[in-house]
Every structure is written in structure tokens, then in C-alpha cells.
Write an enzyme that holds these catalytic residues in place. Sequence first.
Site, PDB file in Angstrom:
ATOM      1  N   CYS A 118      39.390-102.268   7.562  1.00  0.00           N
ATOM      2  CA  CYS A 118      40.774-100.554   7.369  1.00  0.00           C
ATOM      3  C   CYS A 118      39.564 -99.850   6.816  1.00  0.00           C
ATOM      4  CB  CYS A 118      41.709-101.335   6.877  1.00  0.00           C
ATOM      5  SG  CYS A 118      42.875 -99.912   6.398  1.00  0.00           S
ATOM      6  N   HIS A 151      44.539-105.808   9.613  1.00  0.00           N
ATOM      7  CA  HIS A 151      44.192-106.715   8.208  1.00  0.00           C
ATOM      8  C   HIS A 151      44.129-107.785   8.771  1.00  0.00           C
ATOM      9  CE1 HIS A 151      44.733-103.399   5.190  1.00  0.00           C
ATOM     10  NE2 HIS A 151      45.089-103.002   6.557  1.00  0.00           N
ATOM     11  N   GLU A 157      43.643-110.302   7.078  1.00  0.00           N
ATOM     12  CA  GLU A 157      44.316-111.181   5.924  1.00  0.00           C
ATOM     13  C   GLU A 157      45.686-111.311   6.218  1.00  0.00           C
ATOM     14  OE1 GLU A 157      42.981-108.113   5.683  1.00  0.00           O
ATOM     15  OE2 GLU A 157      43.552-106.907   4.226  1.00  0.00           O
TER      16      GLU A 157
END
Length: 509
Positions: free
Chosen positions: A75, A167, A169
Site C-alpha cells: 500500500c 493488503h 496481511e
Amino acid sequence: MVLILDFGSQVTQLIARRVRELNIYCEIKPYNDFVVGEDVEAIILSGSPFSVLDEKRLYLELSDIVGRLPILGICYGAQWIAHYYGGQVQASDYREYGKAKLTKIHGADAIVKDIDLGSQVWMSHGDTIKSLPDGFELIGGTEDIDVAIFRSQSDKFEKPVYGVQFHPEVTHSLQGSQLLKNFLVDIAQLKQDWTPSKFVQETIADIRQQVGEDEVILGLSGGVDSTVAAALLHAAIKDKLICIFVDNGLLRKDEFEEVMHSYKDMGLHIIGVRAADEFYEALKGLKDPEDKRKAIGKAFIDVFEREAKQFPNAKWLGQGTIYPDVIESLSVHGPSATIKSHHNVGGLPEKLDLKIIEPLRALFKDEVRRVGKEMEVPANILNRHPFPGPGLAIRILGDITADKVRTLQEADSIYIENLKSTGWYDKIWQAGTILLPVESVGVMGDERTYEKAVALRAVNSLDGMTAEWTPIPYELLGKISSEIINKVKGINRVVYDISTKPPATIEWE
Ligand code: XMP
């Protein structure tokens, strides 16, 4: 290890968790305060609430790290790479937030190995990368944005630089862990060998080296963290570890005896201190939650200091600090604003003039549990719900008396025993009973009663930062309620707390 540079994203901790789940060790450091030591094998740049186009953007000098080792920007991290090397990042009027699909994959780079076309990814960004700098190539895009994954061309730098706009994660990026694995294992060639047993071996060796022949004192609370810290220290230095467990009169029913028993079974050199009266005295007349916390913290330090003085050869104070506490104090935002002062015994090491040893500093809570299991810490301690340091004092609204503590202990014990016998205890993150400062009318036999109410609380949560109330079945709530009202003198009403955090908190005080 992997170094994660934090630009202040809400989800930076999740990057660390996903990397650790791959059995790879990583640490988070602020983007403006880090060292790339010999042991660092890859770097990940986090997201950020800031824009690279903003005056207040967070500036990282990429030429210091690019080329030395593989880098992945997420990002803001990806946008910063694009912007820094002369690509075009454009502000947008709206924020792309939520799920998207990776509908374009160009070529077969290692970063997209085993990632499906159409794979769901999670976006949260305002700015968009419109064009890549020279020497970079596009790998993937979504319906809405062209640049979702890119890399440096193979001859651009000694080691590759990757960027992803989404993202990986966040669990809503369904193949996010695969992408991180591709980067770390296939591209950066890290080994997946960071396991609980390796952690235990290394930590025991580190402790021996750090403390040598000195004695260590550790305050135990009956909770997971301090107990696992004790297990590690004990494995390293045996009886040179002296544990102190204080009965502050604010524990659950019979908890002191049960926990002492478990500690003795673990072979710990443990001193149990009965100090309830001292705490009740310190709490006398106090109503404000923060005043109560302070009084308990101070009383604890007094008791602990007195006991610790019996061990003049001790040079160290062990603490069960875990990684989220460490990250919070390093955050690029600074320590977050205090809503409740959770760390109740600050100041203890200075007062006792002891050095600090924190064997769990690098671990997340679930990792502490895995290490505890590896070390055969009893299940009744490992699976125990979190319990606040000030104990029942913040579950009795208003002032504290020994009588109120006894009443609450009885009601709470009925609640918890019922959760255990029905299998609900293990499905709940934290449960507890709260004694309310209200009296209400009831009827018992032919008698009118005017007695207290208790609230039952049960929440599901990952880390206590946010929480959902648990939908315990009505039948079970009904059974618990009648048992409490029938058996606990002074209670004639039971209510169930159905508030989420935020805006409520888990504890009532
Ligand atoms: P809240 O009430 O802030 O609780 O939503 C979040 C988690 O923190 C625990 N808690 C404390 N723990 N000292 C502690 O050691 C405290 O003063 C304290 N206050 C709340 C709470 O039990 C929950 O797990």
C-alpha cells in the site's frame, strides 16, 4: 529475520503475525528508526494513514536499502517506491475500501506463484499508482486499478523490489499469506524454521548468558504470560528463579490455592503472600476506577518490595511483557492515549534497583500459548481467560469491601463453572461477573427483598482491542441466573451484557 518498517498503518501488526505464521521471525520498527543488521534478510514496508503526495508524508530514503536485500512495499510502501523512483501516484477523491478481485495477471513471476486469477484481495487506499517508474514492470491489476502488483526489472537492482497495492496481511485477501510466502521463501529465500521449540532452545541459552549466576525475581499472576515467562526462566536457571505470587484479595474464588498448586507442580520456587487485608485497607472508600487501580498498583509494589528484599542476591526482575506492549511503545504515533491505565505496576524495577529480563518480548499472545504448550505448562493455566491485574476491584462498581468481594466471588464461580461444564468456557475469549451498585426489589418466598444485581459479561475477541458479546444460549443463561439468585445471598437479579467494544469496553470500569 524480516524487518517490517512501520509507516503507522492500523494493520502493521498483522503483517508480523502472517510472517510469524509462516515460521519466519520478524520484527517491526518505525520507518524512521531502524538498523539493517547482518541478520536482516528481507524488508517489508507497511501501509500508512498518510499520502505520499502530502506535505506531511513519511519520507524513507530508499537508496539506503534498495539493492542490498529484497524489499516488498505494501500500500503506502508500494506507492512510496513508485513515487520515489519517478512513477506517477495520483490523489483520488474517494477511498477504495474493501474487497476487490485480482483479474489481471501479466506473466508468471514468482510473487504470483499459486495465486489464482480472480483471487479476492483487500484494498484500503486513497491514492492510486497511475504509472510505474522506468525499470519497473507490471505484474497484476484489478477491475478498478491497473497497478495492483509490480516489481523492479531483473537487471535494475542487485535484489528485487516488489510493490502491492492491496493488503496481503489482512485475511480478506484470501491468498495473501501465499503472496507473502512467495516473497519471503521463493524470492528472498528465507528458511521457515522459526518454531516454538527453536524459540525455547534459543531463549534458554540467551537467559543463561544474560543473567549468569545471578538470581532473578518474578511476580506471578496466575495468567498465561507470567507463567510461561516463569517456565522459560526456570528451565534456564532452576532455583535461582524466585517467584512471588500475591493474594491481593481480589482474585476469583479459590484461585490462589489452585494456582499455587499448579506452580508447585511445575517445580517452581514459589512464595505465596497472603495480603488481602493490606489491599482492602488501601482501597477503603475509593470509588473512582483509576484511583482504585493506582491504590492496588501501589499496594502491590509495597508487598512485592518487602518480599523481594529477602533475596539480596537478586539482580534481575523478570517480566511477562509481550510483543504488542513493545510495539505500542515504539509506535510512530507514540504510545496510544490512555483510556484505562492497564500497566499497573510501572516503576517497580527502578524502586528495587533491578535490571529487567523479559523472555517473551518478541511473542504475540498466541505464540506465548504455543511456547507454553511446548514447555508443558498446565492446560488450566494456558487456557485461562485473561484476567485484569486489579482483579475483582474493577468488577465491583464503586467502593470495595471484603463482603462485596465474597458475594461477587460466589456469583462468578457459579457462572464460570457452568461455562466450563457446558464447553462454553473454551469458546469464549473472556468472561466475568460484575457486581452493580444498584439495589432492586424482588420477592423470595413471601418476603419482599431489596438486593443487588450482577451483570454477566462474555466476549469474543482476538486481542482485547475490539470485542463482540458472545451469544450464550438463553437456556444456559437462565440456568446460571437461577443458580446465582438461589445460592448467593444478597443478589436478586442477573442481567446479561450485550455491548460490543467499541463503544463499550470489556470491563465495566
Ligand atoms: P477493556 O476494559 O479496556 O479491557 O476493554 C481490555 C482487556 O484488558 C483487561 N484490563 C486490564 N488488565 N490491568 C490489567 O492488567 C487493568 O487495569 C486492566 N483493565 C482492563 C481486560 O480484562 C481485558 O482483557
